[in-house]
Design an enzyme around this catalytic site. Structure first.
Site, PDB file in Angstrom:
ATOM      1  CD  GLU A 205       4.416  31.286 -32.869  1.00 48.30           C
ATOM      2  OE1 GLU A 205       4.119  30.132 -32.537  1.00 48.30           O
ATOM      3  OE2 GLU A 205       3.577  32.143 -33.178  1.00 48.30           O
TER       4      GLU A 205
ATOM      5  CB  CYS B  43      -2.238  38.576 -37.417  1.00 47.34           C
ATOM      6  SG  CYS B  43      -1.116  37.210 -37.759  1.00 47.34           S
TER       7      CYS B  43
ATOM      8  N   GLY C   7      -4.268  37.846 -25.004  1.00 45.76           N
ATOM      9  CA  GLY C   7      -2.824  37.714 -24.847  1.00 45.76           C
ATOM     10  C   GLY C   7      -2.323  38.327 -23.554  1.00 45.76           C
TER      11      GLY C   7
ATOM     12  CE  LYS D 106     -10.435  26.422 -26.039  1.00 40.46           C
ATOM     13  NZ  LYS D 106     -10.689  26.916 -27.408  1.00 40.46           N
TER      14      LYS D 106
ATOM     15  CD  GLU E 269       3.937  36.038 -33.023  1.00 38.36           C
ATOM     16  OE1 GLU E 269       3.435  37.071 -33.537  1.00 38.36           O
ATOM     17  OE2 GLU E 269       5.157  35.895 -32.856  1.00 38.36           O
TER      18      GLU E 269
ATOM     19  CD  GLU F  53      -5.687  42.261 -35.996  1.00 34.27           C
ATOM     20  OE1 GLU F  53      -4.922  41.703 -36.800  1.00 34.27           O
ATOM     21  OE2 GLU F  53      -5.766  41.933 -34.802  1.00 34.27           O
TER      22      GLU F  53
ATOM     23  N   GLY G 101      -3.683  34.967 -30.895  1.00 33.63           N
ATOM     24  CA  GLY G 101      -5.062  35.430 -30.803  1.00 33.63           C
ATOM     25  C   GLY G 101      -5.116  36.918 -30.545  1.00 33.63           C
ATOM     26  CB  SER G 102      -7.831  39.002 -29.165  1.00 30.43           C
ATOM     27  OG  SER G 102      -8.013  38.510 -27.844  1.00 30.43           O
TER      28      SER G 102
ATOM     29  CD  GLN H 159     -13.867  39.094 -37.501  1.00 29.19           C
ATOM     30  OE1 GLN H 159     -13.476  38.619 -36.443  1.00 29.19           O
ATOM     31  NE2 GLN H 159     -13.561  40.325 -37.873  1.00 29.19           N
TER      32      GLN H 159
ATOM     33  CG  ASN I  72      -6.136  33.633 -38.376  1.00 25.54           C
ATOM     34  OD1 ASN I  72      -5.840  32.985 -37.371  1.00 25.54           O
ATOM     35  ND2 ASN I  72      -5.342  34.567 -38.870  1.00 25.54           N
TER      36      ASN I  72
END
Length: 478
Positions: free
Chosen positions: A458, A280, A229, A171, A246, A379, A224-225, A327, A148
């Site tokens: 971050e 997010c 995670g 990656k 995150e 989400e 990511g998801s 999506q 995103n």
């Protein structure tokens, strides 16, 4: 049509390619990209490990030069890179260029950080003993990024990793390889020694898994998801490596009776629907008090009806397409779930036909939702928001905090009392007052609480907490 290869140990390698499709125009192929496997991932990790001793002990001017060159080239090419980003991800051209500028700013900030590295010199409790407290690079860092924000998120992970002397295996998400390749190509040409930055494009189930399985990765930073995670966390504990996560968000925007209606609607439209809601930090729960509820909903429907949904590259477009078919299906499934649960779909939620074939979805607004509904708990990651009616501030705060996530939150109010109380009592890592929940600065900490984030923050100077390790050295002068 370009063919982009992986970068391993300073060499561009790879044969088998995957195609990158423009979600605004399914007939437009952005390019072909190498699809690496587990062996290439292992080679990249070995290269990064071999490069670490020299790079971690390189002087600040060497790191500064690379990061500054990268920043300068990104800003000089912002129109070109931003257009490419919009073409592969589907966010509007304005947003694509803005994100590219943000990446340049991040590299510029961390170029400066290389010249501001510092430690502490403190007296010991023992006579004649000195104590030095310094920070050193963690080692080989695995970086796994989402689709995103295809250039900004890689930038805010890669830049501090390099600035503090780490080497990298990167990656990126399968859906946005062009932005990832571009940023790596720029850094490679800026003068990074071989092996310092390695790019391995390919399936997460293969490349990502090889990274998780490696005992030679000293740290992994992942965005990511939630599900993935948790896998990153479990694998990292197995190898006793540092990890940073995150993940998701179900962010509330509270609108109180005393809010300026125009400001509240602007915050909700921006936070919930810009970038097609694929953030997010999006405001997917609009928690609105009784006194302003009906006026707010009417104003929202009016604004939604005027939004232009279309091709990301069209200057008139305000909302681009959803990123891909998977999506889009997820968004439509949640819209069906919301209706089945009893929420009222007050606006939108329909597939749209445009001049080109793409994943176009009309922004959706639910009303009369409750905080117990799945559309309020899970989400969605699309242009879908729900209005939850509450009686007063106290109930609004309770509903806002009643979520397994805790990334960001917002409140629209003219009351200093309520704004101050909300900032202190909102269970989120970032709090906005009379601003959209989405939209942050690059020089300050980013991150959340609960199921949204794990590990050090971050961005900004707080990035040092993850990308460095602390050393305490004692010296007896004799």
């Amino acid at each position: 049509m370009p063919f982009r290869k992986n970068l391993i140990d300073g060499e561009w390698v790879g044969d088998a390619g995957s195609r990158n499709i423009n979600p605004s125009n399914l007939d437009d192929v952005v390019g072909e990209y190498a699809s690496g496997g587990a062996e290439q991932a292992r080679q990249a990790i070995a290269a990064a490990k071999a490069a670490f001793p020299a790079w971690s002990r390189s002087g600040p001017l060497a790191r500064h030069a690379v990061l500054k060159k990268a920043s300068d080239e990104i800003i000089a090419r912002k129109e070109e890179i931003g257009r490419s980003l919009a073409r592969e991800e589907g966010k509007t051209l304005v947003e694509g260029i803005g994100e590219t500028v943000r990446a340049a700013q991040i590299f510029d900030f961390f170029a400066g950080e290389t010249l501001r590295l510092s430690g502490e010199l403190v007296p010991s409790v023992r006579p004649g003993v000195g104590v030095e407290i310094t920070r050193e690079a963690v080692g080989v860092v695995g970086i796994i990024t989402p689709w995103n924000f295809p250039i900004a998120i890689p930038a805010w992970k890669i830049a501090p990793a390099l600035a503090y002397g780490n080497t990298i295996v990167f990656k990126p998400a399968d859906l946005v390889p062009e932005s990832a390749w571009t940023i790596v190509d720029i850094l490679h040409r800026a003068g990074l020694p071989k092996g310092v930055l390695n790019l391995v494009m390919g399936k997460g189930s293969v490349v990502g898994q090889a990274m998780l399985d490696s005992p030679d990765l000293d740290a992994i930073t992942f965005t990511g998801s939630v599900g993935t995670g948790k896998r990153v966390a479990a694998a990292s504990v197995e190898h006793m490596r540092k990890f940073q996560l995150e993940m998701g968000g179900k962010n509330p925007l509270v609108v109180l009776d005393d809010a300026d209606l125009g400001t509240a609607v602007d915050c909700a439209i921006n936070g919930a629907y810009f970038s097609t809601g694929q953030r997010c930090t999006a405001s997917s729960r609009l928690v609105v008090t009784d006194g302003i509820h009906d006026r707010f909903v009417d104003a929202m429907k009016d604004r939604l009806g005027k939004l232009v949904v279309g091709d990301a590259l069209d200057a008139k477009t305000q909302i681009g397409p959803v990123v891909d078919q998977s999506q889009l299906k997820q968004d439509e499934d949640y819209i069906a779930i919301g209706r089945k649960e009893g929420a009222d779909l007050a606006f939108g939620g329909e597939r749209l036909d445009r001049e080109t074939s793409g994943f176009y979805l009309q922004p959706a607004l639910f009303v009369e939702a409750t905080n117990a509904m799945r559309i309020s708990r899970e989400e969605i990651f699309g242009p879908v928001a729900s209005v939850i009616r509450v009686k007063d501030y106290d109930e609004a705060l309770a509903v806002a905090n009643d979520t397994p996530f805790g990334l960001t939150s917002g409140i629209c109010t003219s009351s200093l009392k309520h704004a101050t109380h909300f900032k202190r009592n909102s269970e989120a890592g970032m709090v906005m007052v009379n601003l959209p929940t989405a939209g942050v600065d690059f020089h300050v900490p980013f991150g959340g609480r609960k199921g949204s984030s794990y590990g050090p923050r971050e961005q900004g100077r707080y990035a040092a907490e993850f990308y460095t390790t602390v050393k305490t050295a004692y010296t007896f002068a004799g």
